[in-house]
Design a protein around this motif. Structure first.
Motif, PDB file in Angstrom:
ATOM      1  N   ARG A 116       0.864  -1.223  -0.124  1.00 16.83           N
ATOM      2  CA  ARG A 116      -0.142   0.020  -0.075  1.00 16.83           C
ATOM      3  C   ARG A 116       0.857   1.206   0.018  1.00 16.83           C
ATOM      4  O   ARG A 116       0.406   2.309  -0.457  1.00 16.83           O
ATOM      5  CB  ARG A 116      -0.917  -0.036   1.123  1.00 16.83           C
ATOM      6  N   GLN A 286      -1.561   9.742  -4.438  1.00 13.82           N
ATOM      7  CA  GLN A 286      -2.865   8.851  -4.562  1.00 13.82           C
ATOM      8  C   GLN A 286      -2.956   7.946  -3.274  1.00 13.82           C
ATOM      9  O   GLN A 286      -4.075   7.727  -2.728  1.00 13.82           O
ATOM     10  CB  GLN A 286      -2.506   7.869  -5.870  1.00 13.82           C
ATOM     11  N   ARG A 290      -5.879   7.662  -0.592  1.00 17.34           N
ATOM     12  CA  ARG A 290      -6.535   6.629   0.161  1.00 17.34           C
ATOM     13  C   ARG A 290      -6.764   6.639   1.542  1.00 17.34           C
ATOM     14  O   ARG A 290      -7.614   6.440   2.370  1.00 17.34           O
ATOM     15  CB  ARG A 290      -5.709   5.354  -0.230  1.00 17.34           C
ATOM     16  N   GLY A 293      -9.501   8.694   2.551  1.00 19.69           N
ATOM     17  CA  GLY A 293     -10.701   8.002   2.271  1.00 19.69           C
ATOM     18  C   GLY A 293     -11.161   8.507   0.851  1.00 19.69           C
ATOM     19  O   GLY A 293     -12.501   8.456   0.724  1.00 19.69           O
ATOM     20  N   GLU A 295      -9.865   8.038  -2.085  1.00 15.56           N
ATOM     21  CA  GLU A 295      -9.475   7.079  -3.138  1.00 15.56           C
ATOM     22  C   GLU A 295      -9.847   5.662  -2.556  1.00 15.56           C
ATOM     23  O   GLU A 295      -9.494   5.424  -1.491  1.00 15.56           O
ATOM     24  CB  GLU A 295      -8.235   7.215  -3.689  1.00 15.56           C
ATOM     25  N   GLU A 296      -9.983   4.694  -3.392  1.00 17.94           N
ATOM     26  CA  GLU A 296     -10.090   3.365  -3.259  1.00 17.94           C
ATOM     27  C   GLU A 296      -8.704   2.753  -2.953  1.00 17.94           C
ATOM     28  O   GLU A 296      -7.783   2.867  -3.844  1.00 17.94           O
ATOM     29  CB  GLU A 296     -11.003   2.513  -4.254  1.00 17.94           C
TER      30      GLU A 296
END
Ligand code: NDP
Length: 296
Positions: A116, A286, A290, A293, A295-296
């Motif tokens: 991640r 990006q 995430r 909250g 972006e997926e």
């Protein structure tokens, strides 16, 4: 007719301006994107790369931290640095500057990075997802090539693309991106390398020729199809007594001749080069999105 020059410097500038707005939105939500760079040893080129990444972060309002350790650092020590960064909430992206000193196992270190936070896109998880066509962080240089083509309306769909070079950071992920079943892909991809027979003939088939081999001026005009798009990833130093530094930078493509035959071409410097950091920042923002909250 002379080819259209693809201005990577300008595109990278545009991307950074867009990212700056995203960073401001994130900041309003209390999230400051963070990038950590691990720099082991005193290789001057590595230090320059890491410093320029840090400077680019600063300009955007992205937090950056360079974790610098001497060349004698042990494998255990590097691994514990990465583990710690994996757990830090203020760090959205981790990069370990390559090459590591020879006694260190770079692959083992890459494996430890939380996928991640793998903003370089080098973790096998990211590479696997790329091949499978799943959303993932994409290796920054080939991602930059795709972005350059997108912004110049060069669509690879249905076209013959020849990628020269099969490194893990450029050639292979470049080919994997272009063969996907999605927009800015759907190409018929050939990967050529040092064992390719009749490399000139292979190159001549290319509607889009992407050179990433590290061989100065390797691609000659007779290897290029009329009207081809040429993307030159190569960055090579050649001697040049007329220049102050004694050298100049050239790509893998004989630019001066090929510019007359291609439809689009990237210069070196100022083509693909500036895109790598722009895409690293894109991946980092990006990742922070995430965390926020958004972006997926
Ligand atoms: P590597 O050295 O890791 O890989 C080079 C590839 O080119 C290999 O697959 C090799 O083949 C192939 N190759 C080498 N010589 C020949 C030849 N004579 N004919 C055909 N194929 C050949 O390089 P990288 O992918 O890391 O980098 C490639 C170039 O791109 C370099 O100039 C580098 O500086 C530049 N670069 C630029 C970046 C940027 O713009 N930001 C980022 C990364 C790289 P084989 O596998 O058979 O050995």
């Amino acid at each position: 007719m002379s080819a259209i020059l693809i201005d990577g410097k300008q595109v990278a500038k545009d991307i950074k301006a867009e990212l700056k707005q995203k960073v401001e939105i994130l900041r309003e939500k209390g999230v400051v994107p963070g990038l950590a760079a691990v720099l082991i040893g005193d290789d001057p080129a590595s230090a320059t790369y890491v410093n320029s990444k840090a400077r680019a972060c600063e300009k955007l309002g992205v937090f950056s931290e360079i974790i610098k350790r001497p060349a004698e650092t042990t494998q255990d020590e590097v691994e514990s640095i990465v583990r710690e960064l994996n757990y830090r909430d203020d760090i959205d992206g981790i990069l370990v500057q390559s090459p590591l000193p020879k006694h260190l196992n770079e692959f083992a270190v890459t494996l430890l990075i939380d996928p991640r936070k793998d903003v370089d896109g080098f973790h096998p998880h990211s590479v696997g997802c790329l091949l499978l066509g799943r959303p993932t962080f994409r290796s920054c240089t080939p991602y930059g090539v795709i972005e350059l083509m997108r912004r110049y309306d060069i669509n690879p769909t249905g076209r013959e693309v020849v990628v020269l070079g099969r490194s893990n950071i450029v050639g292979k992920p470049m080919a994997a991106m272009l063969m996907q079943k999605n927009k800015m892909a759907n190409a018929t991809v050939t990967v050529a390398h040092s064992r390719t027979a009749d490399i000139a003939g292979v190159c001549r088939r290319a509607d889009i020729l992407i050179a990433a081999i590290g061989q100065p001026l390797f691609v000659k005009v007779d290897m290029v199809k009329d009207g081809a798009v040429i993307i030159d990833v190569g960055i090579n130093r050649i001697e040049d007594p007329s220049s102050e530094k004694g050298y100049r930078l050239v790509g893998d493509v004989d630019f001066d001749a090929c510019v007359e035959k291609a439809s689009f071409i990237t210069p070196v410097p100022g083509g693909v080069g500036p895109m790598t950091i722009a895409m690293l920042l894109t991946n980092t923002v990006q990742s922070a999105g995430r965390r926020a909250g958004l972006e997926e």
